[in-house]
Design an enzyme around this catalytic site. Structure first.
Site, PDB file in Angstrom:
ATOM      1  N   ARG A  68       0.837  -1.203   0.000  1.00 27.93           N
ATOM      2  CA  ARG A  68       0.000   0.000   0.000  1.00 27.93           C
ATOM      3  C   ARG A  68       0.872   1.253   0.000  1.00 27.93           C
ATOM      4  O   ARG A  68       0.528   2.272  -0.590  1.00 27.93           O
ATOM      5  CB  ARG A  68      -0.889   0.016   1.246  1.00 27.93           C
ATOM      6  CG  ARG A  68      -2.048  -0.940   1.178  1.00 27.93           C
ATOM      7  CD  ARG A  68      -2.889  -0.836   2.449  1.00 27.93           C
ATOM      8  NE  ARG A  68      -3.931  -1.845   2.481  1.00 27.93           N
ATOM      9  CZ  ARG A  68      -5.127  -1.709   1.915  1.00 27.93           C
ATOM     10  NH1 ARG A  68      -5.437  -0.612   1.288  1.00 27.93           N
ATOM     11  NH2 ARG A  68      -6.019  -2.676   1.982  1.00 27.93           N
ATOM     12  N   HIS A 112     -18.535  10.928   2.558  1.00 28.55           N
ATOM     13  CA  HIS A 112     -19.067   9.631   2.978  1.00 28.55           C
ATOM     14  C   HIS A 112     -20.594   9.689   2.990  1.00 28.55           C
ATOM     15  O   HIS A 112     -21.174  10.657   3.498  1.00 28.55           O
ATOM     16  CB  HIS A 112     -18.537   9.288   4.383  1.00 28.55           C
ATOM     17  CG  HIS A 112     -19.016   7.960   4.850  1.00 28.55           C
ATOM     18  ND1 HIS A 112     -18.534   6.781   4.329  1.00 28.55           N
ATOM     19  CD2 HIS A 112     -19.966   7.614   5.753  1.00 28.55           C
ATOM     20  CE1 HIS A 112     -19.165   5.770   4.900  1.00 28.55           C
ATOM     21  NE2 HIS A 112     -20.034   6.239   5.770  1.00 28.55           N
ATOM     22  N   ASP A 148     -13.128   6.885   7.827  1.00 27.92           N
ATOM     23  CA  ASP A 148     -14.242   7.833   7.969  1.00 27.92           C
ATOM     24  C   ASP A 148     -14.327   8.439   9.371  1.00 27.92           C
ATOM     25  O   ASP A 148     -15.415   8.658   9.904  1.00 27.92           O
ATOM     26  CB  ASP A 148     -15.583   7.145   7.603  1.00 27.92           C
ATOM     27  CG  ASP A 148     -15.551   6.558   6.199  1.00 27.92           C
ATOM     28  OD1 ASP A 148     -14.996   7.211   5.303  1.00 27.92           O
ATOM     29  OD2 ASP A 148     -16.081   5.456   6.001  1.00 27.92           O
TER      30      ASP A 148
END
Ligand code: GRF
Length: 218
Positions: A68, A112, A148
């Site tokens: 990543r 979101h 989030d």
């Protein structure tokens, strides 16, 4: 007034939020322009939307990288080259690492489809429906290390109807997303946001009498 600050938008799919940002910029509603659209998927429709507006695009395929961090480093390189002042995640379906976060401290926003901190992660509208809440909505927040969890900039409320399906609720939430993402970007680019702990304070909001469904109603 700062003009034409560059925004980099990251997408993985349809890019309707990207479109809302491009349109708001073209209408002069935000003091910046989208200068790069980056996707981890070569077939993301958001890239086509960008090309339709003559906006440079880049594809960084996460599957081509061993970790990543390497993937994030490649994205950082592309975004830095664009001169972006602000990075907006708009339906970007990868969790980023500290490599990415540290490259753009306090300069990454995410949207979101739920009223955070309720229903983070994927399928926000479906989670809200199954839980049985009467109100859901959407949230634009600063990105932090969590999923989030970052400081909240703007939220809008969307009532849940008893005959809603995940799709109908998601569609009404998406309409509100298109309203609030440009608002958050404008506040950021105008330098009107201050983060104090978890709270984001907004300078000089022009509140209208009933701002109960979008806050701040700047
Ligand atoms: C939006 O609901 C956004 O909140 C979520 O993914 C969806 C992306 O939609 N993160 P689009 O690609 O902007 O149309």
């Amino acid at each position: 007034m700062k003009e034409n600050l560059v925004i980099a938008v990251l997408v993985s799919g349809s890019g309707s939020n990207l479109q809302a940002i491009i349109d708001a910029a073209e209408r002069g509603e935000i003091p910046g322009r989208v200068g790069l659209v980056l996707s981890n998927k070569a077939d993301a429709y958001g890239l086509t939307r960008a090309r339709n507006h003559g906006i440079p695009t880049a594809v960084v395929d996460h599957k081509a990288y061993g970790s990543r961090e390497e993937f994030d480093a490649k994205m950082v390189e592309a975004i830095r080259a664009s001169g972006a002042r602000l990075v907006c995640l708009a339906g970007f379906m990868r969790v980023v690492t500290p490599v990415f976060l540290r490259a753009f401290p306090h300069r990454i926003l995410n949207i979101h489809p739920a009223l955070l901190p309720s229903f983070p992660g994927t399928h926000g509208p479906g989670q809200a429906l199954r839980y049985g809440v009467r109100f859901s909505g959407c949230t634009v927040h600063f990105l932090d290390e969590g999923v989030d969890t970052g400081p909240i900039i703007v939220q809008a409320v969307v009532p849940v109807h008893e005959d809603d399906t995940e799709e109908t609720l998601a569609a009404r939430i998406l309409k509100e997303e298109h309203r609030i993402y440009p608002v958050a970007i404008r506040l950021f680019l105008e330098g009107r946001l201050t983060v104090s702990g978890r709270r984001v304070m907004t300078r000089d909001t022009t509140r209208i009498p009933d701002f109960s469904r979008r806050n701040p109603d700047a």
